[in-house]
Design a protein around this motif. Structure first.
Motif, mmCIF file in Angstrom:
data_model
loop_
_atom_site.group_PDB
_atom_site.id
_atom_site.type_symbol
_atom_site.label_atom_id
_atom_site.label_comp_id
_atom_site.label_asym_id
_atom_site.label_seq_id
_atom_site.Cartn_x
_atom_site.Cartn_y
_atom_site.Cartn_z
ATOM 1 N N HIS A 215 11.883 -1.439 -0.397
ATOM 2 C CA HIS A 215 11.530 -1.443 -1.819
ATOM 3 C C HIS A 215 10.317 -2.336 -2.083
ATOM 4 N N VAL A 216 10.202 -3.439 -1.356
ATOM 5 C CA VAL A 216 9.033 -4.299 -1.504
ATOM 6 C C VAL A 216 7.772 -3.550 -1.079
ATOM 7 N N ILE A 217 7.847 -2.816 0.020
ATOM 8 C CA ILE A 217 6.693 -2.053 0.501
ATOM 9 C C ILE A 217 6.318 -0.963 -0.499
ATOM 10 N N VAL A 218 7.315 -0.232 -1.004
ATOM 11 C CA VAL A 218 7.046 0.824 -1.991
ATOM 12 C C VAL A 218 6.462 0.222 -3.267
ATOM 13 N N GLY A 219 7.038 -0.911 -3.710
ATOM 14 C CA GLY A 219 6.495 -1.577 -4.895
ATOM 15 C C GLY A 219 5.069 -2.041 -4.673
ATOM 16 N N GLY A 220 4.768 -2.518 -3.456
ATOM 17 C CA GLY A 220 3.396 -2.909 -3.144
ATOM 18 C C GLY A 220 2.438 -1.736 -3.225
ATOM 19 N N ILE A 221 2.876 -0.552 -2.755
ATOM 20 C CA ILE A 221 2.038 0.650 -2.854
ATOM 21 C C ILE A 221 1.794 1.004 -4.315
ATOM 22 N N MET A 222 2.836 0.944 -5.131
ATOM 23 C CA MET A 222 2.695 1.261 -6.555
ATOM 24 C C MET A 222 1.737 0.298 -7.243
ATOM 25 N N LEU A 223 1.865 -0.994 -6.936
ATOM 26 C CA LEU A 223 0.978 -1.981 -7.558
ATOM 27 C C LEU A 223 -0.446 -1.853 -7.034
ATOM 28 N N SER A 224 -0.615 -1.405 -5.786
ATOM 29 C CA SER A 224 -1.959 -1.178 -5.257
ATOM 30 C C SER A 224 -2.656 -0.048 -6.001
ATOM 31 N N VAL A 225 -1.901 1.015 -6.277
ATOM 32 C CA VAL A 225 -2.462 2.117 -7.073
ATOM 33 C C VAL A 225 -2.811 1.632 -8.480
ATOM 34 N N ALA A 226 -1.940 0.798 -9.054
ATOM 35 C CA ALA A 226 -2.208 0.237 -10.384
ATOM 36 C C ALA A 226 -3.455 -0.634 -10.370
ATOM 37 N N LEU A 227 -3.644 -1.412 -9.291
ATOM 38 C CA LEU A 227 -4.849 -2.245 -9.165
ATOM 39 C C LEU A 227 -6.109 -1.389 -9.130
ATOM 40 N N ALA A 247 5.431 -2.434 -12.800
ATOM 41 C CA ALA A 247 5.864 -3.801 -13.095
ATOM 42 C C ALA A 247 7.379 -3.858 -13.276
ATOM 43 N N LEU A 248 7.953 -2.864 -13.956
ATOM 44 C CA LEU A 248 9.410 -2.814 -14.099
ATOM 45 C C LEU A 248 10.082 -2.747 -12.732
ATOM 46 N N TYR A 249 9.539 -1.931 -11.862
ATOM 47 C CA TYR A 249 10.094 -1.771 -10.523
ATOM 48 C C TYR A 249 10.024 -3.089 -9.754
ATOM 49 N N TRP A 250 8.894 -3.789 -9.873
ATOM 50 C CA TRP A 250 8.740 -5.034 -9.120
ATOM 51 C C TRP A 250 9.675 -6.120 -9.626
ATOM 52 N N HIS A 251 9.868 -6.198 -10.936
ATOM 53 C CA HIS A 251 10.805 -7.194 -11.471
ATOM 54 C C HIS A 251 12.236 -6.868 -11.044
ATOM 55 N N PHE A 252 12.560 -5.589 -10.929
ATOM 56 C CA PHE A 252 13.858 -5.190 -10.410
ATOM 57 C C PHE A 252 14.034 -5.665 -8.969
ATOM 58 N N VAL A 253 12.982 -5.519 -8.153
ATOM 59 C CA VAL A 253 13.013 -5.992 -6.769
ATOM 60 C C VAL A 253 13.238 -7.504 -6.730
ATOM 61 N N ASP A 254 12.604 -8.229 -7.644
ATOM 62 C CA ASP A 254 12.809 -9.686 -7.736
ATOM 63 C C ASP A 254 14.271 -10.027 -8.009
ATOM 64 N N VAL A 255 14.855 -9.355 -8.990
ATOM 65 C CA VAL A 255 16.236 -9.656 -9.378
ATOM 66 C C VAL A 255 17.197 -9.342 -8.235
ATOM 67 N N VAL A 256 16.989 -8.208 -7.568
ATOM 68 C CA VAL A 256 17.855 -7.838 -6.445
ATOM 69 C C VAL A 256 17.776 -8.889 -5.341
ATOM 70 N N TRP A 257 16.572 -9.429 -5.087
ATOM 71 C CA TRP A 257 16.444 -10.438 -4.041
ATOM 72 C C TRP A 257 17.243 -11.700 -4.381
ATOM 73 N N LEU A 258 17.287 -12.073 -5.652
ATOM 74 C CA LEU A 258 18.071 -13.252 -6.024
ATOM 75 C C LEU A 258 19.540 -13.062 -5.678
ATOM 76 N N PHE A 259 20.074 -11.874 -5.959
ATOM 77 C CA PHE A 259 21.464 -11.590 -5.590
ATOM 78 C C PHE A 259 21.630 -11.575 -4.069
ATOM 79 N N LEU A 260 20.645 -10.987 -3.362
ATOM 80 C CA LEU A 260 20.693 -10.972 -1.898
ATOM 81 C C LEU A 260 20.687 -12.390 -1.334
ATOM 82 N N PHE A 261 19.834 -13.227 -1.877
ATOM 83 C CA PHE A 261 19.710 -14.598 -1.383
ATOM 84 C C PHE A 261 21.013 -15.366 -1.569
#
Length: 269
Positions: A215-227, A247-261
């Motif tokens: 998901h981090v890699i996919v989010g990075g691709i999405m943000l690269s296109v946005a850039l 941006a919504l997708y990336w913040h979701f990835v952030d929240v999931v990582w907190l639960f993972l951590f």
């Protein structure tokens, strides 16, 4: 008989999408990539050339699909307010489905961690497994990912306020932090003392962290296109749907990582 332009005289604000081959090609590229990766990992294919071919086909199909969507929204004017609201709602529902997917992984981990069976040595982590400590690389990854969420918010704020330079700068820092997170995750996998084959602990650990890494890699691709779209003046302060959903997708990835951590690294170790 007059040839009336259907697009000019349609009585609704919605976009009737034309037939497109790209969903078909992306689906088969993903299937081929997953199948060939599994066969290569299990030794049925001696060379990784088919995996590389699957990645090339997937990236090429995605690029052409992105091209058509960008043309529809930027140059043809099909992304009206009603269309943008529908896409936002659909993307939020997609994120909800992703959240339920990760919830299933968390439930699987917690089910064994709270009450480990006798086969696991009645202890967690199971006997013989040295878990990764939360204060090692996972803590650094947490700092990197939370920082990327802050820089993304910085970029989004300045885009809304019409400061294109600061929006580009913040988004560039976000991508650098995302790449750093991926590198640290790779180092963690290389130095871990257990594998995905080491019982339920290894299976669920690599399932959860691995899918989050994807998901981090996919989010990075999405943000690269946005850039690229901000740099090319496609996105404005009032019309930046692709950037908003990314941006919504990336913040979701952030929240999931907190639960993972908390669950996998802090409680799990």
């Amino acid at each position: 008989m007059l040839n009336i332009n259907r697009q000019a005289y349609q009585a609704h604000p919605f976009h009737l999408v034309e037939n497109s081959p790209w969903p078909f090609f992306v689906s088969f590229s993903l299937f081929g990539l997953a199948m060939n990766t599994a066969l290569t990992m299990h030794g049925y294919i001696g060379s990784s050339i088919w995996v590389i071919l699957g990645i090339v086909c997937l990236v090429y199909s995605m690029a052409l699909w992105f091209r058509d969507v960008i043309a529809e929204g930027t140059y043809l004017g099909h992304h009206t307010l009603a269309v943008r609201n529908g896409i936002n709602l659909g993307f939020i529902l997609f994120i909800v489905s992703e959240g339920l997917f990760f919830f299933g992984i968390f439930w699987s981990f917690g089910h064994s961690a709270i009450s480990p069976t006798i086969e696991l040595g009645a202890m967690w982590p199971p006997m013989g497994i040295e878990a990764i400590q939360a204060t090692d690389l996972p803590l650094l990854n947490t700092i990197l990912l939370l920082s990327s969420g802050a820089t993304l918010t910085y970029s989004h704020h300045y885009l809304i306020n019409g400061n294109r330079k600061q929006a580009l700068l913040g988004l560039l820092f976000t991508l650098v932090l995302a790449a750093s997170f991926t590198v640290c995750q790779y180092i963690e996998y290389r130095t871990a003392t257990f594998t995905i084959a080491d019982g339920v602990f290894g299976s669920v650990f690599y399932m959860g962290t691995g899918f989050h890494g994807i998901h981090v890699i996919v989010g990075g691709i999405m943000l690269s296109v946005a850039l690229w779209r901000i740099y090319s003046y496609h996105s404005t302060n009032t019309h930046h749907l692709g950037y908003h959903t990314s941006a919504l997708y990336w913040h979701f990835v952030d929240v999931v990582w907190l639960f993972l951590f908390v669950l996998f690294y802090w409680y799990g170790s």
